[in-house]
Design a protein around this motif. Structure first.
Motif, PDB file in Angstrom:
ATOM      1  N   THR A  21       0.416 -10.834   8.695  1.00 33.10           N
ATOM      2  CA  THR A  21      -1.029 -11.670   8.645  1.00 33.10           C
ATOM      3  C   THR A  21      -1.090 -12.894   9.431  1.00 33.10           C
ATOM      4  O   THR A  21       0.221 -12.483   9.910  1.00 33.10           O
ATOM      5  CB  THR A  21      -0.879 -12.339   6.765  1.00 33.10           C
ATOM      6  N   ASN A  51      -8.690   4.982   3.658  1.00 29.98           N
ATOM      7  CA  ASN A  51      -7.900   3.180   4.342  1.00 29.98           C
ATOM      8  C   ASN A  51      -8.065   2.616   2.880  1.00 29.98           C
ATOM      9  O   ASN A  51      -7.978   0.822   3.797  1.00 29.98           O
ATOM     10  CB  ASN A  51      -9.090   2.863   5.016  1.00 29.98           C
ATOM     11  N   ARG A  52      -7.701   3.306   1.585  1.00 29.49           N
ATOM     12  CA  ARG A  52      -7.881   2.306   0.613  1.00 29.49           C
ATOM     13  C   ARG A  52      -6.459   1.759   0.002  1.00 29.49           C
ATOM     14  O   ARG A  52      -5.450   3.196   0.061  1.00 29.49           O
ATOM     15  CB  ARG A  52      -8.230   2.740  -0.718  1.00 29.49           C
ATOM     16  N   ASP A 110      -9.328  -7.825  -0.393  1.00 28.71           N
ATOM     17  CA  ASP A 110      -9.016  -8.288   1.714  1.00 28.71           C
ATOM     18  C   ASP A 110      -8.583  -7.140   2.238  1.00 28.71           C
ATOM     19  O   ASP A 110      -7.996  -5.883   1.735  1.00 28.71           O
ATOM     20  CB  ASP A 110      -7.918  -8.823   0.879  1.00 28.71           C
ATOM     21  N   LYS A 111      -8.501  -7.515   3.659  1.00 33.40           N
ATOM     22  CA  LYS A 111      -7.768  -6.500   4.409  1.00 33.40           C
ATOM     23  C   LYS A 111      -6.660  -6.469   4.776  1.00 33.40           C
ATOM     24  O   LYS A 111      -6.404  -7.803   5.351  1.00 33.40           O
ATOM     25  CB  LYS A 111      -9.273  -6.679   5.676  1.00 33.40           C
ATOM     26  N   ASP A 144      -3.481  -5.220   7.838  1.00 33.63           N
ATOM     27  CA  ASP A 144      -2.993  -4.376   9.143  1.00 33.63           C
ATOM     28  C   ASP A 144      -1.517  -4.021   9.043  1.00 33.63           C
ATOM     29  O   ASP A 144      -0.669  -4.852   8.341  1.00 33.63           O
ATOM     30  CB  ASP A 144      -3.160  -5.045  10.240  1.00 33.63           C
ATOM     31  N   ARG A 200      -3.013   0.435  11.458  1.00 30.08           N
ATOM     32  CA  ARG A 200      -3.801   0.537  10.642  1.00 30.08           C
ATOM     33  C   ARG A 200      -4.086  -0.176   9.651  1.00 30.08           C
ATOM     34  O   ARG A 200      -3.371  -1.405   9.548  1.00 30.08           O
ATOM     35  CB  ARG A 200      -3.451   1.762   9.860  1.00 30.08           C
ATOM     36  N   ARG A 201      -5.549  -0.747   9.993  1.00 35.11           N
ATOM     37  CA  ARG A 201      -5.781  -1.485   9.116  1.00 35.11           C
ATOM     38  C   ARG A 201      -5.976  -0.747   7.576  1.00 35.11           C
ATOM     39  O   ARG A 201      -7.254  -0.276   7.467  1.00 35.11           O
ATOM     40  CB  ARG A 201      -7.148  -2.255   9.432  1.00 35.11           C
ATOM     41  N   PHE A 202      -5.539  -1.502   6.917  1.00 35.26           N
ATOM     42  CA  PHE A 202      -6.122  -0.923   5.195  1.00 35.26           C
ATOM     43  C   PHE A 202      -6.618  -2.324   4.665  1.00 35.26           C
ATOM     44  O   PHE A 202      -6.818  -3.636   4.675  1.00 35.26           O
ATOM     45  CB  PHE A 202      -4.701  -0.262   4.145  1.00 35.26           C
ATOM     46  N   VAL A 203      -7.876  -1.355   3.522  1.00 31.23           N
ATOM     47  CA  VAL A 203      -8.273  -2.529   2.497  1.00 31.23           C
ATOM     48  C   VAL A 203      -7.862  -2.296   0.829  1.00 31.23           C
ATOM     49  O   VAL A 203      -7.039  -1.054   0.359  1.00 31.23           O
ATOM     50  CB  VAL A 203      -9.525  -2.318   1.539  1.00 31.23           C
TER      51      VAL A 203
END
Length: 414
Positions: free
Chosen positions: A112, A152-153, A170-171, A173, A184-187
């Protein structure tokens, strides 16, 4: 009804109402038996509860049995095995197996703007049983993961969320090393908290397809297979059977399969639980010894105070064995009353903690947020029987004093 039992019953009723020297001794003996049984019942309930809770959490994170590549046991860097349909069908068909589920892992780093955190991304498919995470879910939901598409969850622990300042929606990285750094970006879909800090700090859960893509693996290539059993007591037998079946089996790369039990994967944890068992047995022995000592003291006082009565019984023709039976019956009445109150108080305290969670614990040190309680009625009954039998056996020695009391001297005793 034999006359020894009848006399003992009358003596016990007289002791209950009389203001004699023996009255405090009888009361102390009953209190000793009561407190001893309370301590034993609570100790057993807490010990079994603690072992069950910790063991269930270890199983929740890794199942009863684990089949993987041998090299993966020495590193977090993933080494895959081929889990094709023939291997899965063979495991499903084994006796005692309840669930067979594949998974894939990939070490990475969350980042973050303010902080970063190392973790292991664990990918699971639709056959994976996520009830363990549902049980400890605190926010959001447990996503429906698949092995065919990327959602991507992400499901993360409360420890991760607090360190990174994340909440549901929140997202985040993440970065993975596979020759080059891959992002990779996750939620964040859900947050769980088991209190099992070593694992909570480590695992984030995503779909298996994402992890296989990150590892550049085929669909049948996974980090391992987890096997849930119908009965924990079958752990060793099923492990031996599975190891025997896979002994001469190799995956498509010629790599052997490596079978581990949950106890082998968490050797330090289960060794600690074994030490806890030793402490429990030590407590039980000490408590029985203390309770027996108070009963012996009480019986000796009863015998000495009833010396004239003993002399009269012998003068009337009663044998030493008959008189000893009278006082042993009397002691048994005292033991039974103490045990009755011990069961009421001990089981009451256990029930109070079980349903109110009154006594808390620090999860960082004990893996649990409150003192756990497990009701093992068979063991509770065994404790009662053992305490009663040992108490009576320990009273045989002081009752032998009756043999040295003679009628001519006893009836003049003051």
């Amino acid at each position: 009804m034999n006359y020894e039992f009848f006399i003992a019953k009358r003596l016990y009723k007289n002791e209950q109402g009389a203001q004699r020297v023996s009255r405090p001794a009888v009361l102390i003996a009953q209190i000793g038996v009561t407190l001893g049984l309370v301590v034993m019942l609570v100790t057993i309930a807490v010990s079994f509860g603690f072992k069950n809770e910790v063991r269930d959490k270890a199983i929740g994170f890794g199942s009863h049995l684990h089949v993987s590549n041998y090299n993966s046991s020495h590193s977090y860097e993933p080494e895959y095995i081929t889990a094709d349909s023939s291997l899965m069908d063979m495991m499903h068909a084994m006796e005692g197996v309840a669930q067979v589920q594949r998974y894939a892992t990939k070490p990475g780093v969350f980042r973050t703007d303010e902080d970063f955190l190392g973790f292991v991304l664990k990918g699971v498919g639709q056959e994976y049983d996520l009830s363990f995470y549902n049980q400890y879910l605190t926010e959001g939901e447990v996503p429906m993961f698949t092995d065919s598409t990327s959602s991507n969850r992400l499901l993360i622990s409360r420890v991760m969320a607090d360190v990174l300042g994340l909440s549901v929606g929140d997202k985040i990285d993440s970065y993975f090393l596979q020759g080059s750094v891959r992002a990779r970006r996750f939620v964040v879909a859900g947050i769980y908290e088991t209190g099992f800090s070593d694992y909570d700090r480590m695992f984030a859960i995503a779909d298996m397809h994402t992890v296989q893509v990150l590892n550049r693996w085929q669909q049948s290539e996974v980090s391992g297979v987890e096997i849930m059993l119908t009965d924990y007591r079958q752990l060793e037998s099923v492990s031996w059977d599975l190891s025997t079946r896979l002994e001469d089996e190799f995956d498509k790369r010629g790599e052997p399969y490596f079978v581990q039990t949950v106890e082998e994967m968490n050797a330090g944890l289960f060794a600690w639980l074994d030490v806890l068992d030793m402490n429990v047995w030590l407590i039980l022995v000490l408590v029985i010894g203390v309770a027996g000592f108070t009963m012996i003291s009480g019986l000796l006082i009863l015998i000495l105070e009833r010396t004239q009565f003993i002399g009269i019984l012998k003068a009337l023709g009663a044998s030493n064995i008959s008189v000893r039976k009278v006082f042993l019956y009397l002691a048994m009445f005292i033991v039974c009353k103490g045990m009755l109150w011990g069961n009421v108080i001990g089981l009451g305290l256990c029930a109070l903690q079980k349903f109110t969670r009154l006594v808390p614990l620090d999860p960082a040190n004990y893996y649990l947020d409150c003192v756990p309680i497990a009701f093992d009625w068979g063991f509770f009954l065994l404790i009662n029987v053992v305490m009663f039998v040992l108490s009576v056996l320990m009273l045989l020695l002081p009752s032998h004093l009756i043999s040295h009391i003679y009628p001519t001297k006893a009836m003049r005793f003051e």
